[in-house]
Design a protein around this motif. Structure first.
Motif, PDB file in Angstrom:
ATOM      1  N   LEU A  55      -0.109  -3.739  -8.227  1.00 39.99           N
ATOM      2  CA  LEU A  55      -0.910  -3.253  -7.101  1.00 39.99           C
ATOM      3  C   LEU A  55      -0.694  -1.760  -6.844  1.00 39.99           C
ATOM      4  O   LEU A  55      -1.627  -1.050  -6.471  1.00 39.99           O
ATOM      5  CB  LEU A  55      -0.579  -4.058  -5.842  1.00 39.99           C
ATOM      6  N   ALA A  56       0.505  -1.264  -7.045  1.00 43.69           N
ATOM      7  CA  ALA A  56       0.785   0.161  -6.816  1.00 43.69           C
ATOM      8  C   ALA A  56      -0.047   1.035  -7.753  1.00 43.69           C
ATOM      9  O   ALA A  56      -0.574   2.067  -7.340  1.00 43.69           O
ATOM     10  CB  ALA A  56       2.267   0.453  -7.010  1.00 43.69           C
ATOM     11  N   ARG A  57      -0.177   0.641  -8.997  1.00 50.00           N
ATOM     12  CA  ARG A  57      -1.004   1.410  -9.950  1.00 50.00           C
ATOM     13  C   ARG A  57      -2.472   1.391  -9.527  1.00 50.00           C
ATOM     14  O   ARG A  57      -3.160   2.411  -9.587  1.00 50.00           O
ATOM     15  CB  ARG A  57      -0.867   0.850 -11.358  1.00 50.00           C
ATOM     16  N   PHE A  58      -2.941   0.217  -9.099  1.00 48.91           N
ATOM     17  CA  PHE A  58      -4.329   0.086  -8.655  1.00 48.91           C
ATOM     18  C   PHE A  58      -4.583   0.974  -7.439  1.00 48.91           C
ATOM     19  O   PHE A  58      -5.599   1.671  -7.368  1.00 48.91           O
ATOM     20  CB  PHE A  58      -4.634  -1.382  -8.329  1.00 48.91           C
ATOM     21  N   THR A  59      -3.648   0.988  -6.496  1.00 49.13           N
ATOM     22  CA  THR A  59      -3.786   1.798  -5.288  1.00 49.13           C
ATOM     23  C   THR A  59      -3.870   3.276  -5.633  1.00 49.13           C
ATOM     24  O   THR A  59      -4.720   3.999  -5.105  1.00 49.13           O
ATOM     25  CB  THR A  59      -2.596   1.540  -4.342  1.00 49.13           C
TER      26      THR A  59
END
Length: 82
Positions: A28-32
């Motif tokens: 999720l951090a990469r997507f954000t």
């Protein structure tokens, strides 16, 4: 030229592990970060006066808020401690 304190995600000496290996590709951090990088910050950067010490990059701060909210953390102090 305006100067912001940014994030060097390629930096390997700050932490014992390379962040590229630490987080899975579908985290999720990469997507954000990808979503925030696509946003237009031109007007925000244009309004910044650049006085005093270097400020944190608004993209970095917004990504932190989005990530915190996405994981159910709404307090800035709790986001910081997480």
């Amino acid at each position: 030229m305006k100067h912001f304190v940014g994030a060097n995600r390629g930096q390997t000496t700050f932490m014992p592990y390379d962040l590229e290996e630490w987080l899975p590709q579908d985290h999720l951090a990469r997507f954000t970060v990808e979503i925030v990088d696509k946003l237009d910050f031109t007007r925000i950067y244009a309004q910044y006066r650049g006085t005093g010490t270097a400020a944190y990059d608004p993209k970095l701060l917004l990504a932190l808020i989005f990530y915190g909210y996405s994981t159910g953390i709404f307090s800035s102090r709790k986001i910081e401690s997480a």
